[in-house]
Motif scaffolding. Structure first.
Motif, PDB file in Angstrom:
ATOM      1  N   ARG A 218       0.653  -1.116  -0.152  1.00 45.32           N
ATOM      2  CA  ARG A 218      -0.068   0.019   0.159  1.00 45.32           C
ATOM      3  C   ARG A 218       0.641   1.346  -0.055  1.00 45.32           C
ATOM      4  O   ARG A 218       0.626   2.316   0.886  1.00 45.32           O
ATOM      5  CB  ARG A 218      -1.179   0.370   1.461  1.00 45.32           C
ATOM      6  CG  ARG A 218      -1.823  -0.444   1.242  1.00 45.32           C
ATOM      7  CD  ARG A 218      -2.600  -0.972   0.466  1.00 45.32           C
ATOM      8  NE  ARG A 218      -4.037  -2.026   1.121  1.00 45.32           N
ATOM      9  CZ  ARG A 218      -4.635  -3.088   0.048  1.00 45.32           C
ATOM     10  NH1 ARG A 218      -4.225  -2.976  -1.345  1.00 45.32           N
ATOM     11  NH2 ARG A 218      -5.181  -3.759   0.464  1.00 45.32           N
TER      12      ARG A 218
ATOM     13  N   ARG B 247       2.419   2.889  -2.604  1.00 41.43           N
ATOM     14  CA  ARG B 247       2.139   4.045  -3.462  1.00 41.43           C
ATOM     15  C   ARG B 247       1.153   5.149  -2.211  1.00 41.43           C
ATOM     16  O   ARG B 247       0.572   5.879  -3.402  1.00 41.43           O
ATOM     17  CB  ARG B 247       1.606   3.508  -4.643  1.00 41.43           C
ATOM     18  CG  ARG B 247       2.971   3.225  -5.365  1.00 41.43           C
ATOM     19  CD  ARG B 247       2.856   2.583  -6.692  1.00 41.43           C
ATOM     20  NE  ARG B 247       4.055   2.529  -7.676  1.00 41.43           N
ATOM     21  CZ  ARG B 247       3.928   0.937  -8.230  1.00 41.43           C
ATOM     22  NH1 ARG B 247       2.961   1.358  -9.332  1.00 41.43           N
ATOM     23  NH2 ARG B 247       4.793   1.046  -8.749  1.00 41.43           N
ATOM     24  N   THR B 248      -0.070   4.478  -2.217  1.00 41.56           N
ATOM     25  CA  THR B 248      -1.691   5.287  -1.650  1.00 41.56           C
ATOM     26  C   THR B 248      -0.852   5.685  -0.446  1.00 41.56           C
ATOM     27  O   THR B 248      -1.697   6.987  -1.149  1.00 41.56           O
ATOM     28  CB  THR B 248      -2.518   4.070  -1.458  1.00 41.56           C
ATOM     29  OG1 THR B 248      -2.691   3.286  -2.375  1.00 41.56           O
ATOM     30  CG2 THR B 248      -3.738   4.384  -0.815  1.00 41.56           C
TER      31      THR B 248
ATOM     32  N   ALA C 243       1.227   8.465  -1.891  1.00 34.77           N
ATOM     33  CA  ALA C 243      -0.234   9.847  -2.387  1.00 34.77           C
ATOM     34  C   ALA C 243      -0.686  10.397  -1.890  1.00 34.77           C
ATOM     35  O   ALA C 243      -0.995  11.890  -1.996  1.00 34.77           O
ATOM     36  CB  ALA C 243      -0.831   9.240  -3.292  1.00 34.77           C
ATOM     37  N   SER C 244      -1.718   9.941  -0.732  1.00 28.59           N
ATOM     38  CA  SER C 244      -2.098  10.599  -0.096  1.00 28.59           C
ATOM     39  C   SER C 244      -1.315  11.852   0.945  1.00 28.59           C
ATOM     40  O   SER C 244      -1.970  12.794   1.789  1.00 28.59           O
ATOM     41  CB  SER C 244      -2.609   9.936   1.359  1.00 28.59           C
ATOM     42  OG  SER C 244      -2.294   9.128   1.840  1.00 28.59           O
TER      43      SER C 244
END
Length: 141
Positions: free
Chosen positions: A39, A41-42, A45-46
Motif C-alpha cells: 500500500r 503508493r497509496t 500519494a495521500s
C-alpha cells in the motif's frame, strides 16, 4: 559438535526476558514492510497531495492513546523493580492502563459502562497474569 549438545538447553536469565519483545518487534517490522510494499503508493500519494495532518482526527483519543501507552511501558519496569520476579509490574500497570483506554474510547460514560470497563480492567489482566506467570511460569516485567 556432537549430537549431545543439540539436546542441551541453557537459559541466560539476565537476557531471557527480551526474547518475546524481540520476536514481536521483528514481526511488527515485517508487517510494516508488507504494508509499505502493498500500500506504499497509496500512502505516499495521500501524504503528498492532501493536508499533512488527517482531517477530522479525534485528537484526544489519538494523543491520549500515545501518551497512555508510553506511560504504561515506562511504568511497567519501574513497578516491576519494586516487586522483582513476580510479574506484578505488568499486572499492576495493566489494570489502570486498560481502564483508562476503555474510558477514553467509550462513547457514553454512564455508570453501567464504567462498571463494565472496570470489571474488564481487573479481570483481563488477572487472567493473563495468572495464566502466563503461574501456569506457564513465564516471567513478566
Amino acid at each position: 559438535m556432537s549430537f549431545e549438545n543439540l539436546l542441551k538447553v541453557t537459559v541466560d536469565f539476565d537476557t531471557s526476558h527480551i526474547i518475546f519483545p524481540t520476536i514481536i518487534a521483528v514481526i511488527l517490522g515485517i508487517l510494516f514492510l508488507a504494508i509499505l510494499v502493498t500500500r506504499g503508493r497509496t500512502i505516499f500519494a495521500s501524504i503528498g497531495s492532501g493536508p499533512w495532518w488527517p482531517v477530522g482526527i479525534d485528537h484526544l483519543r489519538f494523543f491520549g492513546t500515545i501518551a497512555g501507552t508510553v506511560l504504561y511501558f515506562l511504568a511497567m519496569p519501574a513497578v516491576g523493580d519494586i516487586y522483582p520476579n513476580t510479574g506484578l509490574g505488568f499486572y499492576l500497570c495493566s489494570i489502570p492502563y486498560l481502564f483508562a483506554m476503555s474510558v477514553l474510547y467509550l462513547h457514553e460514560r454512564g455508570r453501567k459502562q464504567l462498571i463494565i470497563a472496570g470489571l474488564n480492567a481487573v479481570i483481563a489482566p488477572s487472567l493473563v497474569w495468572y495464566i502466563l506467570s503461574e501456569l506457564f511460569n513465564i516471567s513478566l516485567p
